[in-house]
Write a protein that holds these residues in place. Structure first.
Motif, PDB file in Angstrom:
ATOM      1  N   VAL A 144       0.830  -1.201   0.000  1.00 21.10           N
ATOM      2  CA  VAL A 144       0.000   0.000   0.000  1.00 21.10           C
ATOM      3  C   VAL A 144       0.871   1.260   0.000  1.00 21.10           C
ATOM      4  CG1 VAL A 144      -1.675   1.342   1.327  1.00 21.10           C
ATOM      5  CG2 VAL A 144      -1.944  -1.131   1.130  1.00 21.10           C
ATOM      6  N   ILE A 145       1.910   1.253   0.844  1.00 16.29           N
ATOM      7  CA  ILE A 145       2.803   2.410   0.910  1.00 16.29           C
ATOM      8  C   ILE A 145       3.504   2.632  -0.427  1.00 16.29           C
ATOM      9  CG2 ILE A 145       4.890   3.325   2.000  1.00 16.29           C
ATOM     10  CD1 ILE A 145       4.003   1.900   4.566  1.00 16.29           C
ATOM     11  N   ALA A 146       3.914   1.532  -1.082  1.00 15.61           N
ATOM     12  CA  ALA A 146       4.576   1.646  -2.380  1.00 15.61           C
ATOM     13  C   ALA A 146       3.642   2.240  -3.421  1.00 15.61           C
ATOM     14  CB  ALA A 146       5.077   0.278  -2.836  1.00 15.61           C
ATOM     15  N   ILE A 147       2.387   1.802  -3.399  1.00 17.21           N
ATOM     16  CA  ILE A 147       1.408   2.339  -4.353  1.00 17.21           C
ATOM     17  C   ILE A 147       1.204   3.830  -4.121  1.00 17.21           C
ATOM     18  CG2 ILE A 147      -1.020   2.261  -5.047  1.00 17.21           C
ATOM     19  CD1 ILE A 147      -0.931  -0.758  -4.463  1.00 17.21           C
ATOM     20  N   ILE A 148       1.085   4.204  -2.847  1.00 16.66           N
ATOM     21  CA  ILE A 148       0.913   5.629  -2.523  1.00 16.66           C
ATOM     22  C   ILE A 148       2.125   6.433  -2.987  1.00 16.66           C
ATOM     23  CG2 ILE A 148       0.695   7.287  -0.627  1.00 16.66           C
ATOM     24  CD1 ILE A 148      -0.853   5.163   0.915  1.00 16.66           C
ATOM     25  N   ALA A 149       3.327   5.882  -2.791  1.00 12.09           N
ATOM     26  CA  ALA A 149       4.541   6.592  -3.200  1.00 12.09           C
ATOM     27  C   ALA A 149       4.598   6.757  -4.712  1.00 12.09           C
ATOM     28  CB  ALA A 149       5.774   5.833  -2.711  1.00 12.09           C
ATOM     29  N   ILE A 150       4.188   5.718  -5.454  1.00  5.90           N
ATOM     30  CA  ILE A 150       4.196   5.803  -6.917  1.00  5.90           C
ATOM     31  C   ILE A 150       3.220   6.860  -7.406  1.00  5.90           C
ATOM     32  CG2 ILE A 150       3.619   4.549  -9.031  1.00  5.90           C
ATOM     33  CD1 ILE A 150       4.681   2.012  -7.644  1.00  5.90           C
ATOM     34  N   LEU A 151       2.021   6.854  -6.833  1.00  2.00           N
ATOM     35  CA  LEU A 151       1.025   7.846  -7.234  1.00  2.00           C
ATOM     36  C   LEU A 151       1.467   9.260  -6.883  1.00  2.00           C
ATOM     37  CD1 LEU A 151      -2.267   5.986  -6.265  1.00  2.00           C
ATOM     38  CD2 LEU A 151      -1.385   6.412  -8.550  1.00  2.00           C
ATOM     39  N   ALA A 152       2.114   9.385  -5.708  1.00  2.00           N
ATOM     40  CA  ALA A 152       2.607  10.711  -5.315  1.00  2.00           C
ATOM     41  C   ALA A 152       3.668  11.205  -6.301  1.00  2.00           C
ATOM     42  CB  ALA A 152       3.173  10.659  -3.907  1.00  2.00           C
ATOM     43  N   ALA A 153       4.555  10.290  -6.723  1.00  3.95           N
ATOM     44  CA  ALA A 153       5.593  10.666  -7.689  1.00  3.95           C
ATOM     45  C   ALA A 153       4.986  11.059  -9.029  1.00  3.95           C
ATOM     46  CB  ALA A 153       6.575   9.513  -7.872  1.00  3.95           C
ATOM     47  N   MET A 154       3.874  10.414  -9.376  1.00  2.39           N
ATOM     48  CA  MET A 154       3.212  10.713 -10.647  1.00  2.39           C
ATOM     49  C   MET A 154       2.577  12.096 -10.637  1.00  2.39           C
ATOM     50  SD  MET A 154       1.407   7.041 -11.404  1.00  2.39           S
ATOM     51  CE  MET A 154       0.360   7.755 -12.668  1.00  2.39           C
ATOM     52  N   PHE A 155       1.991  12.470  -9.495  1.00  6.23           N
ATOM     53  CA  PHE A 155       1.220  13.702  -9.462  1.00  6.23           C
ATOM     54  C   PHE A 155       1.967  14.882  -8.871  1.00  6.23           C
ATOM     55  CE2 PHE A 155      -2.098  10.453  -9.669  1.00  6.23           C
ATOM     56  CZ  PHE A 155      -2.820  10.926 -10.754  1.00  6.23           C
ATOM     57  N   LEU A 156       3.147  14.657  -8.307  1.00  3.30           N
ATOM     58  CA  LEU A 156       3.920  15.759  -7.738  1.00  3.30           C
ATOM     59  C   LEU A 156       4.290  16.820  -8.776  1.00  3.30           C
ATOM     60  CD1 LEU A 156       5.113  16.857  -5.148  1.00  3.30           C
ATOM     61  CD2 LEU A 156       7.223  15.602  -5.643  1.00  3.30           C
ATOM     62  N   PRO A 157       4.751  16.433  -9.993  1.00  2.00           N
ATOM     63  CA  PRO A 157       5.032  17.470 -11.001  1.00  2.00           C
ATOM     64  C   PRO A 157       3.810  18.314 -11.337  1.00  2.00           C
ATOM     65  CG  PRO A 157       6.033  15.384 -11.632  1.00  2.00           C
ATOM     66  CD  PRO A 157       5.143  15.098 -10.458  1.00  2.00           C
ATOM     67  N   ALA A 158       2.633  17.675 -11.401  1.00  2.00           N
ATOM     68  CA  ALA A 158       1.414  18.428 -11.705  1.00  2.00           C
ATOM     69  C   ALA A 158       1.087  19.405 -10.589  1.00  2.00           C
ATOM     70  CB  ALA A 158       0.252  17.460 -11.922  1.00  2.00           C
ATOM     71  N   LEU A 159       1.321  18.977  -9.341  1.00  2.00           N
ATOM     72  CA  LEU A 159       1.068  19.867  -8.211  1.00  2.00           C
ATOM     73  C   LEU A 159       2.033  21.046  -8.211  1.00  2.00           C
ATOM     74  CD1 LEU A 159       0.395  17.241  -5.386  1.00  2.00           C
ATOM     75  CD2 LEU A 159      -1.280  18.660  -6.558  1.00  2.00           C
ATOM     76  N   ASN A 160       3.301  20.761  -8.526  1.00  2.00           N
ATOM     77  CA  ASN A 160       4.289  21.846  -8.595  1.00  2.00           C
ATOM     78  C   ASN A 160       3.944  22.835  -9.705  1.00  2.00           C
ATOM     79  OD1 ASN A 160       5.803  20.837  -6.484  1.00  2.00           O
ATOM     80  ND2 ASN A 160       7.146  19.634  -7.803  1.00  2.00           N
ATOM     81  N   LYS A 161       3.480  22.291 -10.831  1.00  2.00           N
ATOM     82  CA  LYS A 161       3.098  23.156 -11.948  1.00  2.00           C
ATOM     83  C   LYS A 161       1.929  24.047 -11.558  1.00  2.00           C
ATOM     84  CE  LYS A 161       1.987  23.004 -16.872  1.00  2.00           C
ATOM     85  NZ  LYS A 161       1.770  22.125 -18.055  1.00  2.00           N
ATOM     86  N   ALA A 162       0.953  23.460 -10.846  1.00  2.00           N
ATOM     87  CA  ALA A 162      -0.195  24.245 -10.400  1.00  2.00           C
ATOM     88  C   ALA A 162       0.229  25.319  -9.407  1.00  2.00           C
ATOM     89  CB  ALA A 162      -1.235  23.326  -9.767  1.00  2.00           C
ATOM     90  N   ARG A 163       1.198  24.985  -8.536  1.00  2.00           N
ATOM     91  CA  ARG A 163       1.691  25.952  -7.560  1.00  2.00           C
ATOM     92  C   ARG A 163       2.380  27.122  -8.266  1.00  2.00           C
ATOM     93  NH1 ARG A 163       4.756  22.787  -5.110  1.00  2.00           N
ATOM     94  NH2 ARG A 163       3.238  22.026  -3.584  1.00  2.00           N
ATOM     95  N   GLU A 164       3.207  26.800  -9.268  1.00  2.00           N
ATOM     96  CA  GLU A 164       3.888  27.858 -10.010  1.00  2.00           C
ATOM     97  C   GLU A 164       2.906  28.714 -10.799  1.00  2.00           C
ATOM     98  OE1 GLU A 164       6.999  28.881  -9.888  1.00  2.00           O
ATOM     99  OE2 GLU A 164       7.226  27.441  -8.264  1.00  2.00           O
ATOM    100  N   LYS A 165       1.852  28.084 -11.301  1.00  2.00           N
ATOM    101  CA  LYS A 165       0.815  28.831 -12.011  1.00  2.00           C
ATOM    102  C   LYS A 165       0.153  29.832 -11.071  1.00  2.00           C
ATOM    103  CE  LYS A 165      -1.953  29.752 -15.466  1.00  2.00           C
ATOM    104  NZ  LYS A 165      -1.463  30.423 -16.708  1.00  2.00           N
ATOM    105  N   GLY A 166      -0.089  29.399  -9.839  1.00  2.00           N
ATOM    106  CA  GLY A 166      -0.668  30.303  -8.851  1.00  2.00           C
ATOM    107  C   GLY A 166       0.243  31.478  -8.542  1.00  2.00           C
ATOM    108  N   LYS A 167       1.561  31.211  -8.464  1.00  2.00           N
ATOM    109  CA  LYS A 167       2.516  32.293  -8.211  1.00  2.00           C
ATOM    110  C   LYS A 167       2.554  33.276  -9.376  1.00  2.00           C
ATOM    111  CE  LYS A 167       5.644  29.741  -5.145  1.00  2.00           C
ATOM    112  NZ  LYS A 167       7.029  29.231  -4.958  1.00  2.00           N
ATOM    113  N   ALA A 168       2.456  32.751 -10.598  1.00  2.00           N
ATOM    114  CA  ALA A 168       2.459  33.636 -11.769  1.00  2.00           C
ATOM    115  C   ALA A 168       1.234  34.540 -11.775  1.00  2.00           C
ATOM    116  CB  ALA A 168       2.508  32.797 -13.050  1.00  2.00           C
TER     117      ALA A 168
END
Length: 293
Positions: A66-90
């Protein structure tokens, strides 16, 4: 339903399946001997929602899966979250530049159309435009201002002293020898930059001399090749060099927020700034590498 919501639902289903498989085993009932905090919480969740199922046992391997699955999903969506954060800053940066431009226009309305780049302030010392718009000389409040210090800095930039650095930049007229772009810009946009062609003299923008205010750059995201802080001014015709000179910084996904003489704001790339009537030949990319046209 967006992709992030679907991913959360999928993750919940995976966890539920693992819990179901573990809790529906046959055998003697045993209490939830907490292998981890996660296991304990999952057991309580299952017992609360499915009281008819009395057994709740997990193996360490199941929890690791379960932890491995959560880590994989987090790695998949972290770039999208960072992009959204940068969009908010812009977006926040665009709002800041808009407010600063409104401050410049208000100041110009009170002072015969002039927008100060820098000039005499306290005790005849030279101060940047930030002092004239905020009323602060360094950290000391000297007069009523037109804007708050909070809007002087791009959210994606490193804070500075809100005076000479850690602020947006205005154009400072510096002519590069045989570089004709300055004269060509003045021919098309007007002789609006008033200075003695050096960094230490008083300098101002005369709004009444702008031929095309909607095309005249007054404010921009700035940066330097050596410093992580933005700078109060940039030379429209000055070359950006590795020695730490400043220029327009395309900090938002290789775009810079630009404030124009009529008050509107636009996000522009280095190529767009070069093709623009201001003819900006040198800019900094998001990673502070030099972009020369």
């Amino acid at each position: 339903m967006d992709r992030n919501c679907i991913a959360i639902i999928e993750l919940s289903l995976i966890i539920a399946i693992v819990v179901l498989l573990s809790c529906r085993r046959k055998g003697k009932e045993k209490p939830c001997n907490s292998i981890s905090v996660i296991r304990s919480h999952l057991c309580r969740w299952w017992a609360f929602h499915f009281p008819h199922q009395k057994k709740c046992r997990f193996t360490l391997i199941e929890l690791l899966v379960v932890i491995a699955i959560i880590a994989i999903l987090a790695a998949m969506f972290l770039p999208a979250l960072n992009k959204a954060r940068e969009k908010g800053k812009a977006i926040s940066c665009t709002s800041n530049v808009k407010q600063v431009m409104m401050g410049h226009i208000s100041y110009a309305g009170d002072y015969e159309g002039y927008m100060m780049v820098k000039g005499p302030w306290v005790n005849e010392s030279i101060a940047p435009w930030t002092a004239f718009l905020t009323g602060f000389h360094g950290s000391e409040k000297k007069s009523e201002g037109y804007i708050s210090q909070k809007v002087l800095l791009c959210p994606s930039s490193e804070p500075g002293n809100f005076f000479w650095n850690g602020v947006y930049g205005m154009p400072v007229c510096m002519v590069n020898g045989d570089d004709m772009s300055c004269y060509w810009r003045e021919y098309r946009l007007g002789l609006y930059l008033l200075s003695y062609y050096n960094w230490v003299s008083p300098q101002a923008v005369n709004g009444k001399r702008m031929k095309k205010p909607s095309q005249t750059i007054i404010l921009a995201d700035t940066g330097s090749t050596l410093s992580t802080k933005s700078f109060y001014g940039f030379g429209p015709d000055a070359a950006i060099e590795e020695n730490g000179s400043s220029g327009i910084h395309c900090i938002h996904s290789n775009r810079a927020n630009i404030g124009f003489g009529d008050g509107h704001v636009s996000a522009m790339t280095g190529e767009e700034l070069f093709q623009h009537e201001n003819i900006i030949k040198f800019t900094l990319n998001q990673d502070r590498s030099i972009n020369q046209h």
